[in-house]
Scaffold this active site. Sequence first.
Site, short mmCIF file in Angstrom:
data_model
loop_
_atom_site.label_atom_id
_atom_site.label_comp_id
_atom_site.label_asym_id
_atom_site.label_seq_id
_atom_site.Cartn_x
_atom_site.Cartn_y
_atom_site.Cartn_z
CG ASP A 34 -21.11 -33.27 5.47
OD1 ASP A 34 -21.05 -33.41 4.21
OD2 ASP A 34 -22.15 -32.94 6.06
CD GLN A 94 -28.56 -58.20 4.74
OE1 GLN A 94 -29.30 -57.93 5.68
NE2 GLN A 94 -27.47 -57.49 4.46
CG ASP A 167 -24.56 -73.15 -3.03
OD1 ASP A 167 -25.33 -73.16 -4.00
OD2 ASP A 167 -24.13 -72.09 -2.52
CE LYS A 190 -22.09 -73.17 0.49
NZ LYS A 190 -22.02 -71.77 0.07
N GLY A 222 -14.80 -65.88 -2.01
CA GLY A 222 -14.16 -66.91 -2.84
C GLY A 222 -14.11 -68.26 -2.15
N GLY A 223 -14.60 -68.30 -0.91
CA GLY A 223 -14.54 -69.55 -0.14
C GLY A 223 -15.34 -70.68 -0.78
CB THR A 224 -18.80 -70.75 -2.15
OG1 THR A 224 -19.37 -70.13 -1.01
CG2 THR A 224 -19.75 -71.75 -2.75
C1 R5P Z 1 -24.78 -67.99 -1.96
O1 R5P Z 1 -25.93 -68.34 -1.82
C2 R5P Z 1 -24.27 -67.37 -3.21
O2 R5P Z 1 -24.90 -67.91 -4.35
C3 R5P Z 1 -22.77 -67.54 -3.33
O3 R5P Z 1 -22.46 -68.92 -3.38
C4 R5P Z 1 -22.04 -66.92 -2.15
O4 R5P Z 1 -22.48 -65.59 -1.95
C5 R5P Z 1 -20.55 -66.93 -2.39
O5 R5P Z 1 -19.94 -66.37 -1.28
P1 R5P Z 1 -18.40 -66.64 -0.95
O6 R5P Z 1 -17.60 -66.35 -2.20
O7 R5P Z 1 -18.10 -65.67 0.17
O8 R5P Z 1 -18.26 -68.06 -0.50
#
Ligand code: R5P
Length: 310
Positions: A34, A94, A167, A190, A222-224
């Site tokens: 399980d 979090q 950022d 950002k 990978g967006g940031t």
């Molecule tokens: C944000 O405060 C973290 O330092 C990273 O910049 C973030 O977790 C990157 O997330 P993602 O790759 O989804 O843009």
Amino acid sequence: MKVFAGNSNRLLAEAICNYLNLPLGRATVRRFADQEIFVEIQENVRGEDVFLVQSTSFPTNDHLMELLIMIDAMRRSSARRITAVLPYFGYARQDRKPGPRTPISAKLVANLITEAGADRVLTLDLHAGQIQGFFDIPTDNLYSVPILTRDIKEHYELENVMVVSPDVGGVVRARALAKRLDCQLAIVDKRRERAGESEVMNVIGDVTGKDCLLIDDIVDSGGTLCNAAEALLKNGATSVTAYITHGVLSGGAVARVTSSKLKELVITDSIQPTTAVQSAHNIRVISTANLIGEAINRTSQEESVSSLFD
Ligand code: R5P
């Protein structure tokens, strides 16, 4: 001293043991039908200084539960001291209430690890340093900066390098690296309109003709990173490379990085690289094994860990 590992990052655990010249402790972490987790420690740990290596990376909840159950097993087997070694501490993002009626899950996870019976925590590049205070047990937060600095010096002419924070929140981290490298610092301002999406607004600093090194603690979607790389190239940067400690790389992140204009993404092995990561043409993994191994050694010998970063 004995070192054990869960299933999340056995390669790193083995490399740490190699550094320490110790065999990896024998333990099995299995599943019942399980999917309940069952742990068996297969050697005596009575009176031992035990280090449990487990990143709480994807699948986060399973790996966290493995760690908690392993700690419990060690405690009930009379280990003298138990150190939870988390090269990557999941849930760290979090760390505050982003709105009303939301949890602070990083604190909850810290409580779970403590209540399970850990005596100490050893981790790497916490998302925010103050998370150390979520644990009411001694917590050492290691920094990957010395490893990154060495790699950068081996690969770049520093006169043309610009360290960039992707950022505003990452400026302290980026500034620390820029200071070590004696390089200039730029910032990508950002704005994130919706959760999971990121939007680049503005580059603060003149990056024209520079080899930009983006520094961050986590690459997830990978967006940031990819948006910041595009903004830097638009602003005249010659090349953009990223140095990021924790390669979470969820969903289509690897494809995003491989099809981006990033010259290279350098991550550490705090999270075990998937086969997709290993075969990506522009992702390189550098090891934290010696750093973590040395920190374990010093903890065990009751020596200074912070002096690793002097
Ligand atoms: C944000 O405060 C973290 O330092 C990273 O910049 C973030 O977790 C990157 O997330 P993602 O790759 O989804 O843009």
